[in-house]
Design a protein around this motif. Structure first.
Motif, PDB file in Angstrom:
ATOM      1  N   HIS A   1       0.855  -1.155  -0.061  1.00 28.79           N
ATOM      2  CA  HIS A   1       0.061  -0.238  -0.096  1.00 28.79           C
ATOM      3  C   HIS A   1       0.913   1.184   0.099  1.00 28.79           C
ATOM      4  O   HIS A   1       0.697   2.315   0.655  1.00 28.79           O
ATOM      5  CB  HIS A   1      -1.019  -0.081   1.285  1.00 28.79           C
ATOM      6  CG  HIS A   1      -1.720  -1.119   1.308  1.00 28.79           C
ATOM      7  ND1 HIS A   1      -2.762  -1.610   0.441  1.00 28.79           N
ATOM      8  CD2 HIS A   1      -1.760  -2.535   2.172  1.00 28.79           C
ATOM      9  CE1 HIS A   1      -3.321  -2.613   0.817  1.00 28.79           C
ATOM     10  NE2 HIS A   1      -2.671  -3.166   1.806  1.00 28.79           N
TER      11      HIS A   1
ATOM     12  N   ASN B   1       2.026   4.438  -2.081  1.00 26.86           N
ATOM     13  CA  ASN B   1       1.867   5.290  -3.217  1.00 26.86           C
ATOM     14  C   ASN B   1       3.019   5.454  -3.906  1.00 26.86           C
ATOM     15  O   ASN B   1       4.023   5.556  -3.506  1.00 26.86           O
ATOM     16  CB  ASN B   1       1.100   6.741  -2.680  1.00 26.86           C
ATOM     17  CG  ASN B   1      -0.093   6.284  -2.053  1.00 26.86           C
ATOM     18  OD1 ASN B   1      -1.203   5.676  -2.604  1.00 26.86           O
ATOM     19  ND2 ASN B   1      -0.534   7.164  -1.062  1.00 26.86           N
TER      20      ASN B   1
ATOM     21  N   ASP C   1       4.825   8.202  -6.703  1.00 19.34           N
ATOM     22  CA  ASP C   1       4.741   9.323  -7.247  1.00 19.34           C
ATOM     23  C   ASP C   1       5.537   9.265  -8.652  1.00 19.34           C
ATOM     24  O   ASP C   1       6.515   8.435  -8.838  1.00 19.34           O
ATOM     25  CB  ASP C   1       5.726  10.375  -6.386  1.00 19.34           C
ATOM     26  CG  ASP C   1       5.134  10.679  -5.182  1.00 19.34           C
ATOM     27  OD1 ASP C   1       3.761  10.641  -5.146  1.00 19.34           O
ATOM     28  OD2 ASP C   1       5.682  11.153  -4.059  1.00 19.34           O
TER      29      ASP C   1
ATOM     30  N   ARG D   1       0.947  12.136  -7.963  1.00 20.48           N
ATOM     31  CA  ARG D   1       0.591  10.866  -7.155  1.00 20.48           C
ATOM     32  C   ARG D   1      -0.747  10.136  -7.613  1.00 20.48           C
ATOM     33  O   ARG D   1      -1.027   8.867  -7.657  1.00 20.48           O
ATOM     34  CB  ARG D   1       0.407  11.162  -5.568  1.00 20.48           C
ATOM     35  CG  ARG D   1       0.334   9.773  -4.866  1.00 20.48           C
ATOM     36  CD  ARG D   1       0.391  10.024  -3.098  1.00 20.48           C
ATOM     37  NE  ARG D   1       1.953  10.184  -3.221  1.00 20.48           N
ATOM     38  CZ  ARG D   1       2.667  10.455  -2.122  1.00 20.48           C
ATOM     39  NH1 ARG D   1       2.027  10.385  -0.789  1.00 20.48           N
ATOM     40  NH2 ARG D   1       3.949  10.372  -1.756  1.00 20.48           N
TER      41      ARG D   1
END
Length: 355
Positions: free
Chosen positions: A68, A70, A72, A98
């Protein structure tokens, strides 16, 4: 810790000042064992992962999804430099996204989210208007490579400008389904049969750094004139329309009040300001030009002062560009550096069998 994937070695010193946390660049010398190298350097579920553009790192992206994390994605900003990125020149702005990335309409990028949902304040709109006027008055563009000059075009015909693009660029692959420059010219002639069509090849293609050259005889089957090695304002000053796949020239034309026809899905299409051959169903909001400028130039990118290499505002970069662009253009060192860079890149392409 912030782990960076897909950043060429030459980008490392230029990119680092844009980020508060020191990047950990992952560039395996052999093979493609990016994830293994990152794990050895400390990648863990609390880390940040940053990838250049739409480069694909399946194992890294699977790790991010599992934990999990994220991702960029980073690209050059819309006011980039004096000179071409393909000549390895320092960028003055980057975008960090993002949600996706601005040139890929398959999902909502942070720029699209801003343009869809942000409530633009009167102060932001006024500031954007000033920036728009400054860009137009000073004839500033993304690369600021060529000087502007007076050109002569017919006074009794519709003048349509067609900006060429780099055909293997991600914005074409994702935003225009791999359309070619020649196909763009063909469709423009089909849609504006009586127009005087001016084709301006992309500067990266002109200097031989990137793919997208169109044979002159083939181009002249659909256009009336090919213009090279002049600033984009030299042709926009005469344009009644700009027809483009996804080129930033389309956005620069909108800022000048020129009618724009898009054949792909650039970030500036779908907001009620352009005539769009393809529709992005998510883009349901109508914007005025200064709201579009505010989102694109003020709220989305990060800026770095070219001299101090400290974060700054766009106004600081524009002022520096205006004062120093001629110095950079006249610099013998820059000309020699660019010549060497282009020769090295040509040798690399030959070795890879690309030309």
């Amino acid at each position: 810790m912030n782990f960076f994937f897909g950043f060429s070695y030459w980008k490392h010193p230029f990119v680092e000042p844009f980020f508060d946390e020191k990047p950990i660049f992952i560039n395996p010398l052999l093979g493609k064992k990016h994830l293994e190298k990152a794990l050895r350097k400390g990648l863990n579920p609390q880390s940040t992962i940053t990838i250049w553009g739409k480069k694909s790192f399946p194992h890294v992206e699977q790790y991010a999804q599992k934990h999990h994390i994220n991702i960029d994605r980073v690209e050059d900003g819309f006011i980039r430099s004096v000179g071409l990125g393909s000549d390895l020149t320092q960028p003055y702005s980057l975008v960090v996204d993002r949600g996706g990335i601005y040139f890929d309409p398959s999902c909502e990028s942070e720029l699209e989210a801003i343009l869809l949902h942000h409530v633009f304040s009167p102060e932001e709109v006024v500031r954007a208007q000033k920036i728009r006027h400054y860009l137009v008055d000073k004839k500033l563009s993304k690369y600021n490579l060529y000087d502007n000059t007076d050109l002569d075009f017919p006074k009794d015909r519709l003048i349509v400008v067609v900006p060429g693009q780099v055909e293997d660029d991600a914005s074409i692959r994702y935003g225009a389904s791999g359309m070619s420059n020649l196909e763009l010219l063909r469709q423009t002639r089909e849609n504006r049969s009586e127009a005087y069509i001016v084709y301006k090849p992309h500067p990266d293609v002109l200097v031989g750094n990137r793919i997208g050259a169109v044979n002159e005889d083939d181009a002249l089957r659909y256009c009336d004139r090919i213009v090279t090695e002049v600033g984009i304002d030299s042709v926009l000053a005469h344009a009644d329309e700009v027809h483009t796949m996804t080129s930033l020239v389309g956005f620069e034309a909108l800022m000048r009040g020129i009618h724009v026809v898009t054949y792909g899905v650039p970030f500036y299409a779908g907001w009620g300001l352009s005539e769009d051959k393809k529709i992005c169903e998510r883009r349901t909001r109508k914007l005025d030009i200064d709201e579009l400028v505010a989102g694109t130039y003020l709220l989305y990118p990060r800026y770095l002062h070219p001299k101090t290499r400290k974060k700054c505002e766009i106004e600081d970069v524009l002022e520096y560009l205006d004062k120093n662009r001629q110095h950079f253009k006249d610099s013998l060192w820059m000309k020699y550096r660019n010549w060497v860079s282009r020769k090295i890149q040509m040798i690399i392409r030959v070795l890879k069998g690309l030309i």
